[in-house]
Design a protein around this motif. Sequence first.
Motif, mmCIF file in Angstrom:
data_model
loop_
_atom_site.group_PDB
_atom_site.id
_atom_site.type_symbol
_atom_site.label_atom_id
_atom_site.label_comp_id
_atom_site.label_asym_id
_atom_site.label_seq_id
_atom_site.Cartn_x
_atom_site.Cartn_y
_atom_site.Cartn_z
ATOM 1 N N ASN A 146 46.283 46.019 41.843
ATOM 2 C CA ASN A 146 45.722 45.402 43.036
ATOM 3 C C ASN A 146 46.276 45.957 44.339
ATOM 4 O O ASN A 146 45.610 45.945 45.354
ATOM 5 C CB ASN A 146 46.054 43.904 42.918
ATOM 6 C CG ASN A 146 45.466 43.060 44.009
ATOM 7 O OD1 ASN A 146 44.402 43.365 44.503
ATOM 8 N ND2 ASN A 146 46.154 42.021 44.378
ATOM 9 N N ASN B 186 48.259 53.834 44.984
ATOM 10 C CA ASN B 186 47.222 52.815 44.877
ATOM 11 C C ASN B 186 47.130 52.202 43.490
ATOM 12 O O ASN B 186 46.998 52.912 42.500
ATOM 13 C CB ASN B 186 45.850 53.431 45.190
ATOM 14 C CG ASN B 186 45.801 54.007 46.578
ATOM 15 O OD1 ASN B 186 46.346 53.414 47.519
ATOM 16 N ND2 ASN B 186 45.208 55.173 46.710
ATOM 17 N N SER C 14 46.943 44.600 49.789
ATOM 18 C CA SER C 14 46.216 44.397 48.538
ATOM 19 C C SER C 14 44.740 44.565 48.822
ATOM 20 O O SER C 14 44.259 44.118 49.859
ATOM 21 C CB SER C 14 46.455 42.977 48.032
ATOM 22 O OG SER C 14 47.831 42.731 47.983
ATOM 23 N N ASP C 15 44.018 45.205 47.903
ATOM 24 C CA ASP C 15 42.587 45.334 48.167
ATOM 25 C C ASP C 15 41.718 44.418 47.338
ATOM 26 O O ASP C 15 40.590 44.155 47.687
ATOM 27 C CB ASP C 15 42.129 46.792 48.091
ATOM 28 C CG ASP C 15 42.590 47.493 46.830
ATOM 29 O OD1 ASP C 15 43.046 46.787 45.912
ATOM 30 O OD2 ASP C 15 42.503 48.732 46.777
ATOM 31 N N LYS C 16 42.247 43.903 46.251
ATOM 32 C CA LYS C 16 41.397 43.041 45.422
ATOM 33 C C LYS C 16 41.636 41.564 45.701
ATOM 34 O O LYS C 16 40.958 40.709 45.170
ATOM 35 C CB LYS C 16 41.641 43.321 43.928
ATOM 36 C CG LYS C 16 41.359 44.748 43.510
ATOM 37 C CD LYS C 16 39.896 45.084 43.667
ATOM 38 C CE LYS C 16 39.590 46.538 43.341
ATOM 39 N NZ LYS C 16 40.459 47.518 44.001
ATOM 40 N N GLU C 17 42.633 41.294 46.523
ATOM 41 C CA GLU C 17 42.884 39.920 46.970
ATOM 42 C C GLU C 17 43.039 38.921 45.826
ATOM 43 O O GLU C 17 42.486 37.835 45.869
ATOM 44 C CB GLU C 17 41.744 39.447 47.895
ATOM 45 C CG GLU C 17 41.473 40.342 49.085
ATOM 46 C CD GLU C 17 42.638 40.415 50.085
ATOM 47 O OE1 GLU C 17 43.500 39.523 50.044
ATOM 48 O OE2 GLU C 17 42.685 41.381 50.864
ATOM 49 N N PHE C 18 43.744 39.297 44.809
ATOM 50 C CA PHE C 18 44.038 38.316 43.764
ATOM 51 C C PHE C 18 45.063 37.332 44.308
ATOM 52 O O PHE C 18 46.159 37.728 44.671
ATOM 53 C CB PHE C 18 44.651 38.997 42.548
ATOM 54 C CG PHE C 18 43.642 39.564 41.623
ATOM 55 C CD1 PHE C 18 42.992 38.752 40.717
ATOM 56 C CD2 PHE C 18 43.334 40.912 41.663
ATOM 57 C CE1 PHE C 18 42.045 39.275 39.852
ATOM 58 C CE2 PHE C 18 42.389 41.438 40.806
ATOM 59 C CZ PHE C 18 41.738 40.632 39.898
ATOM 60 N N ASN D 148 44.936 50.154 40.750
ATOM 61 C CA ASN D 148 43.601 50.542 40.357
ATOM 62 C C ASN D 148 43.096 49.509 39.364
ATOM 63 O O ASN D 148 43.728 49.259 38.342
ATOM 64 C CB ASN D 148 43.757 51.939 39.722
ATOM 65 C CG ASN D 148 42.541 52.426 39.008
ATOM 66 O OD1 ASN D 148 41.500 51.788 39.007
ATOM 67 N ND2 ASN D 148 42.686 53.575 38.372
ATOM 68 N N ASP D 149 41.943 48.905 39.647
ATOM 69 C CA ASP D 149 41.504 47.833 38.746
ATOM 70 C C ASP D 149 40.852 48.357 37.466
ATOM 71 O O ASP D 149 40.357 47.579 36.661
ATOM 72 C CB ASP D 149 40.623 46.806 39.463
ATOM 73 C CG ASP D 149 39.398 47.443 40.069
ATOM 74 O OD1 ASP D 149 39.236 48.665 39.916
ATOM 75 O OD2 ASP D 149 38.604 46.708 40.708
ATOM 76 N N LEU E 45 42.850 39.934 34.347
ATOM 77 C CA LEU E 45 42.787 41.355 34.683
ATOM 78 C C LEU E 45 42.158 42.192 33.580
ATOM 79 O O LEU E 45 41.372 43.084 33.848
ATOM 80 C CB LEU E 45 44.188 41.893 35.007
ATOM 81 C CG LEU E 45 44.991 41.136 36.073
ATOM 82 C CD1 LEU E 45 46.314 41.824 36.338
ATOM 83 C CD2 LEU E 45 44.202 41.035 37.373
#
Lengths: 179, 677
Positions: B423, B456, B347-351, B458-459, B385
Amino acid sequence: MHKITQLLHVLLFSFLLFTSQSAAAAEQEYALKAGFLYNFARYGEWHDSALSPDKFVICSPDASFTETAKSVLNQRSVDKRPITIRHIQFELEQVNQCQLLFISSASLSDWLSWQKQQDYIAENTMVVGESKGLIEAGGHIRFFIASGKVRFEVSPQQLQQSGITMSSKVLRLGRVLER
Amino acid sequence: MPLVILSPMTYAAGSLDDLDLESLMAMDIQVTSAMKRSQSAFDTATSIYVLSKERITHSGATSIPEALKMVPGLVVRQLDNNQWAISARGVASRFSSKMLVMIDGQSLYTPQFSAVYWETLNVPLYDIERIEVIRGQGGQLWSSNANNGVINIITKNSLDTRGLYADAASGSQVNIDANIRYGNDISDIGSYRVYGHVKDGDASEKGLVLEPNDVTQQYSFGGRMDFSTSDHWSGFVQGDITESKLGQNYRGVIDDTNRNITFTDKLERTDSRVMARLENRMSDSANQMLQVSWLNQSGSQTYLQEEFESFDVDYQMNFIYQALQLDWGLNYRYSTISFEDSLFLHSDKEFDNLQQYGGFIQAQFALIPEELDLVLGTRAEHNDLTDWEYQPLARLLWKPQDNQVLWSAVSQSVRIPSLIEFNDNYAINGQKVSEVLPFSTGIEAIDEYHIKTYLNGNDDVEAETSLSYELGYRLSQQSWNLDVSLYHTETEDVAVIDINPNVEQFYPALALFQSGQLQQALQALTQTTIQFDIVSTADLTTQGGDIVLSWVPADMFNAELGYSYNTFEYDLPENTFPAIGRDSTTRQIFAKADVHLFDSHNIFATVRVENSDAYLTENYTLLDLTWNWAVSQHWGVSVTGKNLFAGSHLEYANRQETYTIPNYIDESVLFKVTANF
C-alpha cells in the motif's frame, strides 16, 4: 452461515456423546493430586507420631483414585517411612489407621453422612478433598481447578485442631482460609 | 529431573517423574488444555524450546529480548540500547521478521510492518510462567505470518503471584529499572495482581554515524484478575499500558537533495492492551475457550505519526476420543491502521482497516498407541489483501522407546504482505545520475545530482508461501538430553524490489544538456523520479538445523550446549534485489550453566558465539554472567555483567534499511535488589 452453524452443532453434539469414555484425562488429574498428597505428607507435621511409625498410610474410599495413587507413589517414602495406599470403607477402625485421607467428589456424600452418624472429628488424620463444602464440613485441604491446573485451599486452624501443622512452604502456595 | 529441563511445559499422563510441588503446580490436569493443546515438549513434533521461569530469573535479564538471547536458534541482534531485530530461521530485521509474537495468545503482530515493536513490549519478567519458542512453521495452529517461528509468552496465574514483590536495579547503562507488584485473593473465587514499572536508561557510548541518543524512559502499569467459579469454569482479564520515550537516530529523505539525511529524534509511544479469556472444562476430555482482546499502539515522532488498533476474538475447542485428539478453532481480527502521510511516506490505496477471519482444525491419531502418532491439520484464513489462504500440515511422531522420539513434518505456511509492501510509497535515498545513465556527462552538478527515488508498495503482491520439510530427534537419558532438528524450506512469491530506471524519461534532460542548456537540463532532472516497485517474484531457500544438548549431572548444576546453522539463499529474477535480508549463512554456538552453591547462591552464565554474514558486522563472542544471592527468605541481591569480553561491538549494520542507524553495544554491569513478601 446456516450450514456452518449446523456443522458446529453436529460437531458439538457428537463429542458430547463420547466424552465420558476417556479415562486417560481423569487419570492425569488424580495422578497430579496424588503428587500433591505426597507433598502434603512431606511438609506436614503430625504431632502424635505414634500412629504407624514404620509406614505412612494414605487412604481413600475411591478405588479409581487409589489405583492411580499406587502407580504414582510407588516406591516413595515420607521420612524414610514407605507410603502405603489403602482403599478403605468408612469404618472408624479403618479411618483411624490413615494419616492422610482423600475424599473424592464421588465419595463426599458418603463421607458426610458417615461423619454425622459417627460424630467423627479427625485426629491425626489429614482430610483432603476436592468438593465445595469440604472445609466447612471439617476437612483440611481442598483441591480446586483454576485454568486447567490443580490449586488448593487450606485451613491451618482446622489442621492444628486435628494435631497437624503444615509447613509454610506449602501454605504460601495455597489459598489460606481463616476458619 | 532431566525431563523437567527438556519438557517443562506439561507432562502427558504417566510421565510424572518429578513430584516437586512447584512442578506439579505447573502441570495441566488434562492432556488438552486451553490455548491449543498443551503437551510435553518432549512429545511435540516440532522444533520447540521452552525458556523456564527459573532460567529467566537466574539469567538477570531485564527485558524480554534479553531473555530471548538464551534461546538457541533464535537470532537476537541488538541495534542500540532500545531497538532489536529478532527472528528464527531467517535474517532478522527491525521491520520484518515473519515471526508471530504473542502474550498469552494475544498477537502483537503489526500489519504495517509485519514485525513487533520489541522496545515497547513490556511484560514483567517475574510474572512470566514460561516462554515457548517454536522454530519454523507455526501458522497452521497459531495464525498467518508465523513462517519463521512463534514466540508465545505465557504469564502466571495471579493465584501464584500473591504477596508483595519489588525490585530495583541500577548499573552502568541503567539509571533505574524498578518494579513493584502486589497480589492477593478475591474472596474464594479468584485473585488479582497489579504492577508498576519504571525505567530510565542511558545512551550507548559509541555510534556508527551519529552521537548515540538511544536513551529510554518508560513507565508501565498493569494488572490481572483470575477467577474460577467452579472446577469447570475459569478465566482471567488482564491489561496494561506502557508509555515510552525512546531516543533514536534515523534517516529519511526530507528535502530537495533527495538524499537520506540522518537525524536525531525522540520517539514517543503508548502501547496498551486488554484481554479476557473464559475457559470451560466440559468434561474430563474436552474443553473450550473464548478469548477477546484489544490492542492499541500509537507512535509519534517528528516525521511519522502512526496508530494501530486491533480487536481479536478467538474461540477454540479441544477434545479426546479414544485414539483421536481433535483441536479446532475460529478467529476474527479487525485492525485499524492510521499512518499519517509524511514527507517521505504516503499511501495510495488508503487501507485504514483490515479484517482477517478463519479457522483451523487439527487431528492427532494414534496409529500405534503410545508409539506412532499422525497429526493432520489445516488453517483456512481470509484477509483483505490476498483473500483466502491455506496452511496445511502433516506430522508424524514415532516413539520407539519412552526416552526417544523421532518426528517429521511437511507443512505449508503463508505470510500475508504487510502494508508497506502492498500500500505504501516511500521516498528512499536518491539515485545518482551517473549511476543511472550508461555514460557520464562530466559535469558534476548533473552527474552528482540525486534523482528522487521511491520504493512503491504494489497491490499485485501476493502472499509468500513456504513449504517446509522438517526432521527431528530427541533423546532423554538419566543425566542428559539431546534435541536435534533439521529443516529445508522453499518459499515462493517472495517480495523483492524491482528496479526499472525508465531511462527514456531522461531524454528531455539529455537533449537540453546536449544543446548546452545546463540550467534547464538540471531543472528537467528535478521532474524525473525513479520508481522501485515491490514485486513478489523471487524464490527463497532456507535450510539448516539446531542441536541442543542439556546436561544435569546433579540438582545443583545444569548446563546446556547448543549449535545452530542457517542458510538463506534468494533466487532472484533479473533487475530485482532482495527486500529483506541477503544471501547469507548464520552460525551460533550457545553454552549455558546454572550452578547452585550453598543453597542461597546461584551463578548463571551464558556464552554466545555469533557468526554471520547477514548483518555486515564482525563475528562476536559474549558472556552474560549473573550472581544471585538469596540473602534471606525475603531479600535477594544480584550482580549481572552483560556482553562481557565482546567489548564495544556492532550487532547490526544493515544500511539498506531506510530508517535504521545502529550503535555499538557496550559491556555493562547491573546491580539489583529484590524483595519478596
